[in-house]
Design a protein around this motif. Sequence first.
Motif, PDB file in Angstrom:
ATOM      1  N   UNK A  33       0.827  -1.211   0.000  1.00  8.26           N
ATOM      2  CA  UNK A  33       0.000   0.000   0.000  1.00  8.26           C
ATOM      3  C   UNK A  33       0.862   1.261   0.000  1.00  8.26           C
ATOM      4  N   UNK A  34       2.156   1.081  -0.275  1.00  9.85           N
ATOM      5  CA  UNK A  34       3.112   2.174  -0.446  1.00  9.85           C
ATOM      6  C   UNK A  34       3.479   2.887   0.855  1.00  9.85           C
ATOM      7  N   UNK A  35       3.401   2.149   1.954  1.00 12.44           N
ATOM      8  CA  UNK A  35       3.907   2.683   3.223  1.00 12.44           C
ATOM      9  C   UNK A  35       5.402   2.403   3.323  1.00 12.44           C
ATOM     10  N   UNK A  36       6.095   3.194   4.128  1.00 12.66           N
ATOM     11  CA  UNK A  36       7.472   2.904   4.516  1.00 12.66           C
ATOM     12  C   UNK A  36       7.387   2.027   5.764  1.00 12.66           C
ATOM     13  N   UNK A  37       8.000   0.862   5.713  1.00  9.21           N
ATOM     14  CA  UNK A  37       7.874  -0.074   6.828  1.00  9.21           C
ATOM     15  C   UNK A  37       9.217  -0.252   7.530  1.00  9.21           C
ATOM     16  N   UNK A  38       9.187  -0.144   8.849  1.00  9.08           N
ATOM     17  CA  UNK A  38      10.364  -0.383   9.680  1.00  9.08           C
ATOM     18  C   UNK A  38      10.154  -1.711  10.387  1.00  9.08           C
ATOM     19  N   UNK A  39      10.939  -2.704   9.995  1.00 15.45           N
ATOM     20  CA  UNK A  39      10.800  -4.057  10.537  1.00 15.45           C
ATOM     21  C   UNK A  39      11.776  -4.230  11.699  1.00 15.45           C
ATOM     22  N   UNK A  40      11.235  -4.547  12.870  1.00 16.64           N
ATOM     23  CA  UNK A  40      12.042  -4.748  14.061  1.00 16.64           C
ATOM     24  C   UNK A  40      11.832  -6.173  14.557  1.00 16.64           C
ATOM     25  N   UNK A  41      12.930  -6.870  14.823  1.00 17.27           N
ATOM     26  CA  UNK A  41      12.821  -8.237  15.315  1.00 17.27           C
ATOM     27  C   UNK A  41      14.097  -8.587  16.067  1.00 17.27           C
ATOM     28  N   UNK A  42      13.988  -9.541  16.977  1.00 16.58           N
ATOM     29  CA  UNK A  42      15.148  -9.981  17.751  1.00 16.58           C
ATOM     30  C   UNK A  42      15.971 -11.023  16.991  1.00 16.58           C
ATOM     31  N   UNK A  43      15.379 -11.623  15.959  1.00 19.73           N
ATOM     32  CA  UNK A  43      16.006 -12.699  15.204  1.00 19.73           C
ATOM     33  C   UNK A  43      16.669 -12.142  13.949  1.00 19.73           C
ATOM     34  N   UNK A  44      18.005 -12.110  13.945  1.00 17.25           N
ATOM     35  CA  UNK A  44      18.746 -11.554  12.810  1.00 17.25           C
ATOM     36  C   UNK A  44      18.433 -12.267  11.510  1.00 17.25           C
ATOM     37  N   UNK A  45      18.461 -13.603  11.551  1.00 15.72           N
ATOM     38  CA  UNK A  45      18.270 -14.385  10.331  1.00 15.72           C
ATOM     39  C   UNK A  45      16.875 -14.178   9.748  1.00 15.72           C
ATOM     40  N   UNK A  46      15.857 -14.222  10.615  1.00 14.42           N
ATOM     41  CA  UNK A  46      14.484 -14.023  10.146  1.00 14.42           C
ATOM     42  C   UNK A  46      14.312 -12.623   9.568  1.00 14.42           C
ATOM     43  N   UNK A  47      14.912 -11.653  10.216  1.00 13.13           N
ATOM     44  CA  UNK A  47      14.799 -10.270   9.753  1.00 13.13           C
ATOM     45  C   UNK A  47      15.484 -10.089   8.400  1.00 13.13           C
ATOM     46  N   UNK A  48      16.647 -10.707   8.226  1.00 16.69           N
ATOM     47  CA  UNK A  48      17.350 -10.614   6.948  1.00 16.69           C
ATOM     48  C   UNK A  48      16.529 -11.239   5.824  1.00 16.69           C
ATOM     49  N   UNK A  49      15.924 -12.394   6.106  1.00 16.89           N
ATOM     50  CA  UNK A  49      15.079 -13.049   5.110  1.00 16.89           C
ATOM     51  C   UNK A  49      13.854 -12.197   4.797  1.00 16.89           C
TER      52      UNK A  49
END
Length: 285
Positions: A33-49
Amino acid sequence: MRRSTYDVRDKVVLITGAGQGIGLALARRLHAQHAHVALIDVNDAALAQASRTLAGDRVFTATADVTDRSAMAEVVARVIAHHGRLDVVVANAGVTPAPATIRTMDLADYDRVVAINQTGVLNTVRPALEAVIDSGGHVVVVASCAAFSPGVGGAAYMSSKAAAEQIGRALKLELAPHGATAGVAYFGFVDTPLATATLDDDPTGRRLNELLGWPLNHRISADAAAASIANGIADRAGATIAPARWLPYSLFRGVINAAVDRVLARDRRVHEMIRDLEARQESAR
């Protein structure tokens, strides 16, 4: 008069627990929907994927633990510095422990659940509030239908989600004078790795699932849950609930729970389940 739809186009949305499950599904939906999304997570690997599936300059990622108050304040500051604003915050990160009774649970497990599901909400939302107020934005606290359903073997999760619900309700009132809004998202069973580990892989979880019965034990997909949150943001809804079959329970919880507690307290299946659960915990020590 109905409030006009809140358009997330070009808005900045911070989502915790965004490496998988509902958080990632929501990030995908809002990104589309053309939002800027900031993804925060404790899991580096999951976040990279996750970040690889949302390539582009409208994606910001950061590894952080919601239980770390200073780290979350730093992450929020980085998002604001990067984008120049922050419009929507979704406190989604959560954890479910293995079923346990209060009598035999490891209290360290209880503390961990509260630190993530309850205090983690505060650590996420508090440093973002000034920016959300400045933009007239919206906050979503992800609670659960567990906040008001029977707590057999799940006191840690149920109580932490009930507390999260109250944080969200407080925010609805406290942000209103400032022109910003907040809502609480409630879910029944969502088909995520968290639900699988709790309801399918654990024998007590399977029995709890059977005890609740249809239609309340019906599962929805992570994308359906994300759609509920996204629609709630668009409507600036004070509450969303999915699947909808939980709505009557939510509305009449005071009456229903009084009856349910009486019935379950006399149910021999519940008695047997509790004894088996406590025996299992004792043998594991």
